[in-house]
Each structure stands twice: as structure tokens, then as C-alpha cells.
Design a protein around this motif. Sequence first.
Motif, short mmCIF file in Angstrom:
data_model
loop_
_atom_site.label_atom_id
_atom_site.label_comp_id
_atom_site.label_asym_id
_atom_site.label_seq_id
_atom_site.Cartn_x
_atom_site.Cartn_y
_atom_site.Cartn_z
N VAL A 85 9.27 61.66 40.22
CA VAL A 85 7.87 61.92 39.12
C VAL A 85 7.88 62.99 39.11
O VAL A 85 7.14 63.39 38.13
CB VAL A 85 7.27 60.11 38.26
CG1 VAL A 85 6.38 60.83 37.14
CG2 VAL A 85 8.02 59.16 37.87
N TYR A 110 5.09 51.02 37.25
CA TYR A 110 5.39 52.06 37.16
C TYR A 110 4.97 53.11 37.67
O TYR A 110 3.93 52.49 37.00
CB TYR A 110 6.24 51.60 35.61
CG TYR A 110 7.06 51.01 34.15
CD1 TYR A 110 8.30 52.17 33.94
CD2 TYR A 110 7.18 50.11 34.67
CE1 TYR A 110 9.50 51.38 33.65
CE2 TYR A 110 8.17 49.12 34.21
CZ TYR A 110 9.49 49.80 33.67
OH TYR A 110 10.57 49.20 33.14
N ARG A 111 5.90 54.03 37.97
CA ARG A 111 5.16 55.61 37.91
C ARG A 111 5.84 56.01 36.33
O ARG A 111 6.71 56.65 35.94
CB ARG A 111 5.18 55.74 38.76
CG ARG A 111 4.81 57.47 39.73
CD ARG A 111 5.27 57.90 40.73
NE ARG A 111 4.79 56.74 41.61
CZ ARG A 111 4.84 56.68 43.08
NH1 ARG A 111 6.42 57.31 43.00
NH2 ARG A 111 4.88 55.76 43.68
N GLN A 112 4.17 56.94 36.19
CA GLN A 112 4.77 57.68 34.52
C GLN A 112 3.50 58.69 34.41
O GLN A 112 2.82 58.62 35.27
CB GLN A 112 4.22 55.97 33.78
CG GLN A 112 5.03 54.89 33.94
CD GLN A 112 4.41 54.20 32.21
OE1 GLN A 112 3.31 53.65 32.42
NE2 GLN A 112 6.63 54.08 31.88
N GLU A 126 9.19 58.86 34.19
CA GLU A 126 9.05 57.74 34.93
C GLU A 126 9.78 57.17 35.77
O GLU A 126 10.96 57.52 35.65
CB GLU A 126 8.56 55.98 33.75
CG GLU A 126 9.98 55.95 32.79
CD GLU A 126 9.76 54.97 31.55
OE1 GLU A 126 8.85 54.75 31.64
OE2 GLU A 126 9.84 55.57 30.22
#
Length: 129
Positions: A85, A110-112, A126
Motif C-alpha cells: 500500500v 486492513y491497511r488503507q 488497500e
Amino acid sequence: MQTKPTFAPQLVIPNGVTDISFYLKAFGATELRRFSNDDGTIHVSELSINGTLFHLHEQTGHSAAVSPDKNNGTTVTIGLFVDDVYAVVARAVEAGATITSPVQDYDYGYRQGDIRDPFGHLWMIEKVI
């Protein structure tokens, strides 16, 4: 034979656009085909990101769809799942995007990070972590 449903978003761009290199530089998109107007501007461009199709289509008078600049916003955020990301957001910014929400990890796994592309479309970059 039944066809599996797939999504192919159509992003509306303003009239008169000739340069869509943002999508190639930021996301590694490949332009599969283009339909140009007589003046060389883009009517439709079909693009792919790792086999996933999306289209850029110039704004037309016979459609209710408008480019985000028409109403200073959009009702859709495009989610793009990637391996890194941070790297994709950095490439997108280098290619002309602006960050609307910095990359962070959320407690739901989640990584967003959110960006706005040069045409006003919102993207959520994401990864499930």
C-alpha cells in the motif's frame, strides 16, 4: 454457458483529455485500446490493472454520469487491493494524486490509504493484513 459476473468501472473524465498516463504510472495499468475523437482527445480508453478492466469515458450529454469536477466530488471510491500500500500510494502521489487519508492500519485488519487522482476520482489503496 453462464458468464461469471465481473465489475468493470467506467470512470467519467472531462472532455478534451489526451493524457491518461497517471493510471499507467501510478497503478501499472495497461491501455488495451482507445477510441479517440477527431481532434485526438479521448472518447473511451480501456485499461487493465493485472487483468482487471476499467474504462475512462469522456463526459457526454446523453448520460447522467459526470466527471467528479462537475459536482466537486464523487459518490464512489474505487478499492484497489495491492501487495504494498505504501509503495502504490507513493507512486500515485508522484504521478499526480493527492492524499485524502494517509496510509494506516485499522483494527478490522486492513491497511488503507485514500487518494484523489488528477481527474477527481477517489481510490482506496488497500491490503488485508
